[in-house]
Scaffold this motif. Structure first.
Motif, PDB file in Angstrom:
ATOM      1  N   LYS A 136       0.836  -1.194   0.000  1.00 21.86           N
ATOM      2  CA  LYS A 136       0.000   0.000   0.000  1.00 21.86           C
ATOM      3  C   LYS A 136       0.871   1.245   0.000  1.00 21.86           C
ATOM      4  CE  LYS A 136      -4.201  -1.791   2.187  1.00 21.86           C
ATOM      5  NZ  LYS A 136      -5.150  -1.642   3.312  1.00 21.86           N
ATOM      6  N   THR A 137       0.486   2.220  -0.836  1.00 17.87           N
ATOM      7  CA  THR A 137       1.186   3.494  -0.884  1.00 17.87           C
ATOM      8  C   THR A 137       0.153   4.599  -0.667  1.00 17.87           C
ATOM      9  OG1 THR A 137       0.848   3.836  -3.260  1.00 17.87           O
ATOM     10  CG2 THR A 137       2.747   2.513  -2.609  1.00 17.87           C
ATOM     11  N   ASN A 138       0.599   5.849  -0.738  1.00 17.83           N
ATOM     12  CA  ASN A 138      -0.336   6.964  -0.609  1.00 17.83           C
ATOM     13  C   ASN A 138      -1.363   6.974  -1.734  1.00 17.83           C
ATOM     14  OD1 ASN A 138       0.742   7.900   1.753  1.00 17.83           O
ATOM     15  ND2 ASN A 138       2.139   9.339   0.768  1.00 17.83           N
ATOM     16  N   LYS A 139      -0.980   6.442  -2.894  1.00 13.60           N
ATOM     17  CA  LYS A 139      -1.929   6.318  -4.000  1.00 13.60           C
ATOM     18  C   LYS A 139      -2.620   4.962  -3.882  1.00 13.60           C
ATOM     19  CE  LYS A 139       0.484   9.410  -7.181  1.00 13.60           C
ATOM     20  NZ  LYS A 139      -0.557  10.430  -7.176  1.00 13.60           N
ATOM     21  N   ARG A 140      -3.552   4.884  -2.970  1.00 16.00           N
ATOM     22  CA  ARG A 140      -4.163   3.608  -2.639  1.00 16.00           C
ATOM     23  C   ARG A 140      -5.104   3.114  -3.732  1.00 16.00           C
ATOM     24  NH1 ARG A 140      -5.302   3.726   3.878  1.00 16.00           N
ATOM     25  NH2 ARG A 140      -3.194   4.329   4.454  1.00 16.00           N
ATOM     26  N   ARG A 141      -5.186   1.799  -3.830  1.00 17.03           N
ATOM     27  CA  ARG A 141      -6.107   1.159  -4.763  1.00 17.03           C
ATOM     28  C   ARG A 141      -7.147   0.404  -3.966  1.00 17.03           C
ATOM     29  NH1 ARG A 141      -2.240  -0.963  -9.742  1.00 17.03           N
ATOM     30  NH2 ARG A 141      -1.169   1.020 -10.084  1.00 17.03           N
ATOM     31  N   THR A 142      -8.369   0.417  -4.456  1.00 18.62           N
ATOM     32  CA  THR A 142      -9.463  -0.085  -3.639  1.00 18.62           C
ATOM     33  C   THR A 142     -10.329  -1.094  -4.376  1.00 18.62           C
ATOM     34  OG1 THR A 142     -10.838   1.781  -4.343  1.00 18.62           O
ATOM     35  CG2 THR A 142      -9.582   2.046  -2.306  1.00 18.62           C
ATOM     36  N   LEU A 143     -11.232  -1.694  -3.614  1.00 20.03           N
ATOM     37  CA  LEU A 143     -12.270  -2.591  -4.144  1.00 20.03           C
ATOM     38  C   LEU A 143     -13.531  -1.766  -4.338  1.00 20.03           C
ATOM     39  CD1 LEU A 143     -13.130  -5.670  -4.626  1.00 20.03           C
ATOM     40  CD2 LEU A 143     -14.043  -5.534  -2.313  1.00 20.03           C
ATOM     41  N   VAL A 144     -14.075  -1.753  -5.557  1.00 27.50           N
ATOM     42  CA  VAL A 144     -15.279  -0.967  -5.827  1.00 27.50           C
ATOM     43  C   VAL A 144     -16.347  -1.856  -6.453  1.00 27.50           C
ATOM     44  CG1 VAL A 144     -13.952   1.154  -6.167  1.00 27.50           C
ATOM     45  CG2 VAL A 144     -14.536  -0.259  -8.143  1.00 27.50           C
ATOM     46  N   ALA A 145     -17.578  -1.416  -6.307  1.00 27.15           N
ATOM     47  CA  ALA A 145     -18.695  -2.116  -6.951  1.00 27.15           C
ATOM     48  C   ALA A 145     -18.829  -1.621  -8.382  1.00 27.15           C
ATOM     49  CB  ALA A 145     -19.981  -1.848  -6.177  1.00 27.15           C
ATOM     50  N   MET A 146     -19.157  -2.521  -9.303  1.00 26.46           N
ATOM     51  CA  MET A 146     -19.337  -2.104 -10.692  1.00 26.46           C
ATOM     52  C   MET A 146     -20.783  -1.674 -10.918  1.00 26.46           C
ATOM     53  SD  MET A 146     -19.264  -5.731 -12.811  1.00 26.46           S
ATOM     54  CE  MET A 146     -17.738  -6.356 -12.133  1.00 26.46           C
ATOM     55  N   ASN A 147     -20.953  -0.558 -11.607  1.00 27.24           N
ATOM     56  CA  ASN A 147     -22.303  -0.129 -11.955  1.00 27.24           C
ATOM     57  C   ASN A 147     -22.717  -0.769 -13.271  1.00 27.24           C
ATOM     58  OD1 ASN A 147     -21.009   1.317 -13.970  1.00 27.24           O
ATOM     59  ND2 ASN A 147     -21.361   3.318 -13.035  1.00 27.24           N
ATOM     60  N   ALA A 148     -23.909  -0.424 -13.764  1.00 26.42           N
ATOM     61  CA  ALA A 148     -24.442  -1.068 -14.967  1.00 26.42           C
ATOM     62  C   ALA A 148     -23.554  -0.807 -16.179  1.00 26.42           C
ATOM     63  CB  ALA A 148     -25.863  -0.576 -15.223  1.00 26.42           C
ATOM     64  N   LYS A 149     -23.041   0.427 -16.320  1.00 24.93           N
ATOM     65  CA  LYS A 149     -22.186   0.763 -17.460  1.00 24.93           C
ATOM     66  C   LYS A 149     -20.908  -0.070 -17.446  1.00 24.93           C
ATOM     67  CE  LYS A 149     -24.353   4.302 -19.483  1.00 24.93           C
ATOM     68  NZ  LYS A 149     -24.790   4.277 -20.894  1.00 24.93           N
ATOM     69  N   ALA A 150     -20.289  -0.170 -16.261  1.00 23.28           N
ATOM     70  CA  ALA A 150     -19.058  -0.946 -16.147  1.00 23.28           C
ATOM     71  C   ALA A 150     -19.311  -2.422 -16.431  1.00 23.28           C
ATOM     72  CB  ALA A 150     -18.455  -0.767 -14.762  1.00 23.28           C
ATOM     73  N   GLN A 165     -17.251  10.225   3.012  1.00 22.93           N
ATOM     74  CA  GLN A 165     -16.510   9.029   3.430  1.00 22.93           C
ATOM     75  C   GLN A 165     -16.515   7.971   2.329  1.00 22.93           C
ATOM     76  OE1 GLN A 165     -18.876  10.599   5.082  1.00 22.93           O
ATOM     77  NE2 GLN A 165     -18.466  10.709   7.290  1.00 22.93           N
ATOM     78  N   LYS A 166     -17.651   7.837   1.643  1.00 23.93           N
ATOM     79  CA  LYS A 166     -17.743   6.845   0.567  1.00 23.93           C
ATOM     80  C   LYS A 166     -16.918   7.274  -0.638  1.00 23.93           C
ATOM     81  CE  LYS A 166     -22.206   4.757   1.720  1.00 23.93           C
ATOM     82  NZ  LYS A 166     -23.568   4.426   1.224  1.00 23.93           N
ATOM     83  N   ILE A 167     -16.969   8.569  -0.964  1.00 29.66           N
ATOM     84  CA  ILE A 167     -16.175   9.059  -2.093  1.00 29.66           C
ATOM     85  C   ILE A 167     -14.689   8.852  -1.805  1.00 29.66           C
ATOM     86  CG2 ILE A 167     -15.552  11.077  -3.468  1.00 29.66           C
ATOM     87  CD1 ILE A 167     -18.343  12.182  -2.974  1.00 29.66           C
ATOM     88  N   ALA A 168     -14.279   9.146  -0.567  1.00 31.10           N
ATOM     89  CA  ALA A 168     -12.876   8.958  -0.176  1.00 31.10           C
ATOM     90  C   ALA A 168     -12.461   7.500  -0.323  1.00 31.10           C
ATOM     91  CB  ALA A 168     -12.656   9.424   1.260  1.00 31.10           C
ATOM     92  N   GLN A 169     -13.336   6.589   0.082  1.00 30.25           N
ATOM     93  CA  GLN A 169     -13.018   5.166  -0.005  1.00 30.25           C
ATOM     94  C   GLN A 169     -12.890   4.716  -1.458  1.00 30.25           C
ATOM     95  OE1 GLN A 169     -15.515   2.631   2.364  1.00 30.25           O
ATOM     96  NE2 GLN A 169     -14.861   0.771   1.342  1.00 30.25           N
ATOM     97  N   ILE A 170     -13.791   5.180  -2.305  1.00 32.66           N
ATOM     98  CA  ILE A 170     -13.759   4.799  -3.721  1.00 32.66           C
ATOM     99  C   ILE A 170     -12.509   5.351  -4.404  1.00 32.66           C
ATOM    100  CG2 ILE A 170     -14.909   5.174  -5.952  1.00 32.66           C
ATOM    101  CD1 ILE A 170     -17.587   5.031  -4.368  1.00 32.66           C
ATOM    102  N   LEU A 171     -12.150   6.592  -4.086  1.00 30.30           N
ATOM    103  CA  LEU A 171     -10.979   7.215  -4.706  1.00 30.30           C
ATOM    104  C   LEU A 171      -9.661   6.722  -4.112  1.00 30.30           C
ATOM    105  CD1 LEU A 171     -12.123  10.943  -5.057  1.00 30.30           C
ATOM    106  CD2 LEU A 171     -12.197   9.138  -6.781  1.00 30.30           C
ATOM    107  N   GLY A 172      -9.723   6.079  -2.945  1.00 35.14           N
ATOM    108  CA  GLY A 172      -8.500   5.607  -2.301  1.00 35.14           C
ATOM    109  C   GLY A 172      -7.776   6.683  -1.532  1.00 35.14           C
ATOM    110  N   HIS A 173      -8.502   7.746  -1.126  1.00 34.34           N
ATOM    111  CA  HIS A 173      -7.871   8.797  -0.332  1.00 34.34           C
ATOM    112  C   HIS A 173      -7.545   8.271   1.064  1.00 34.34           C
ATOM    113  CE1 HIS A 173      -9.691  12.307  -2.881  1.00 34.34           C
ATOM    114  NE2 HIS A 173      -8.699  11.689  -3.488  1.00 34.34           N
ATOM    115  N   THR A 174      -6.453   8.751   1.632  1.00 36.29           N
ATOM    116  CA  THR A 174      -6.048   8.281   2.955  1.00 36.29           C
ATOM    117  C   THR A 174      -6.906   8.885   4.064  1.00 36.29           C
ATOM    118  OG1 THR A 174      -4.363  10.029   2.992  1.00 36.29           O
ATOM    119  CG2 THR A 174      -3.668   7.836   2.270  1.00 36.29           C
ATOM    120  N   SER A 175      -7.582  10.004   3.784  1.00 32.38           N
ATOM    121  CA  SER A 175      -8.474  10.595   4.782  1.00 32.38           C
ATOM    122  C   SER A 175      -9.566  11.374   4.064  1.00 32.38           C
ATOM    123  CB  SER A 175      -7.704  11.532   5.727  1.00 32.38           C
ATOM    124  OG  SER A 175      -7.368  12.742   5.053  1.00 32.38           O
TER     125      SER A 175
END
Length: 322
Positions: free
Chosen positions: A210-224, A287-297
């Motif tokens: 893990k680095t400051n540019k975090r990668r996350t698990l996201v749900a796929m929407n209909a388009k994806a 909080q959800k946007i931060a989690q999706i983007l992988g922000h540290t806070s």
């Protein structure tokens, strides 16, 4: 210096490696039990891998080597070309705030932005902290640049997609808008981390630190989901974004061409920024946007995206009414 390996020699374990100048080298650990030999080998290797001097130029290489071994791409450290003339000859612990101020001034004279200079000095800070931990000198950085304002409307996003004829580029843009992931994370994505059953996309490769540019698990929407289903049926490699039977290293040129054809200026980062703005405009919690983007806070998220959220401060403002 390359990585070492343990080898058996005359009944005991030795540490062996290949030196670019001296060839194969072997040093005895004095141990015939593997566990004890590994402990001794680690001490031998750390001692022999120490930087030749305390100059930043000698500190930089082992730091980069460690980060690359942890999954960070080598090209992420291209800022050394700018840092070396100013800091390469200096002793790591002797760098002063004035040294950094002079660096900032010199880079600004060359027209570099605060964001670029900040990234360069943050890399220097990370290198020194890797070596010295709490004893590392303080590295001041310029203030952050003004947050990006450019994002796509949904009509512009549709215009961009209509202007793209190449399937892998269209898939990239779709995933960028549908997940808010960074370009590197999307290009690194492999099919084993796309779960069509549970509808998730895991942008974190196995074994990557893990680095400051975090990668996350996201749900796929209909388009994806629609785009991924179509791409999976035609897949020739393990990589989601592929072209000519090979993974794609960059789509910057293709995105620039799409911007020209569509008349909509954008980049990979604008796509990520757009995804975040769209979520904020729909009052998705920070909080959800931060989690999706992988922000540290959430502080980072709020600083950039709270102003796009219609109701983010509405309850606070309502409390001031009379």
């Amino acid at each position: 210096m390359s990585e070492y390996r343990l080898v058996k020699h005359r009944g005991q374990f030795s540490i062996a490696w290949t030196d670019p100048e001296r060839g194969r080298i072997r040093v005895a650990t004095g141990q015939n039990e593997r566990g004890a030999a590994e402990a001794v080998a680690g001490r031998i290797w750390r001692e022999r891998s120490k930087p030749r001097t305390e100059r930043v130029a000698d500190l930089w290489q082992p730091y980069v080597k460690d980060r690359v071994a942890s999954g960070v791409k080598q090209k992420r450290f291209s800022m050394w070309k700018a840092l070396e003339p100013h800091f390469g000859y200096k002793l790591g612990k002797a760098i002063t705030k004035q040294d950094c101020r002079e660096y900032i001034a010199a880079r600004r004279k060359l027209g570099r932005t605060n964001s670029t200079i900040r990234t360069e000095l943050e890399a220097l800070r990370a290198c020194l902290r890797w070596h010295y931990a709490k004893d590392a000198p303080e590295i001041p950085t310029p203030p952050q640049s003004k947050p990006r304002e450019r994002y796509l409307s949904k009509d512009e996003a549709r215009a961009v997609l209509e202007a793209i004829e190449t399937p892998h580029v269209r898939l990239f843009v779709t995933l960028a808008l549908a997940t808010g992931a960074r370009m590197g994370a999307i290009l690194d994505l492999t099919w084993d981390r796309v779960d069509m059953v549970h509808g998730t996309i895991d942008f974190m490769p196995a074994g990557r630190d893990k680095t400051n540019k975090r990668r996350t698990l996201v749900a796929m929407n209909a388009k994806a989901r629609e785009a991924l289903t179509e791409a999976k049926a035609a897949a020739l490699t393990d990589y989601v974004i592929e072209y000519g039977g090979k993974p794609v290293k960059s789509v910057k040129t293709a995105l620039a061409a799409a911007a020209r054809r569509s008349g909509v200026p954008f980049s990979a980062h604008v796509l990520r920024h757009t995804a975040a703005v769209w979520m904020a405009q729909q009052d998705v919690p920070m909080q959800k946007i931060a989690q999706i983007l992988g922000h540290t806070s959430t502080r980072i998220t709020e600083q950039t995206y709270a102003r796009y959220s219609p109701r983010f401060m509405a309850d606070a403002m309502a409390a001031l009414d009379w």
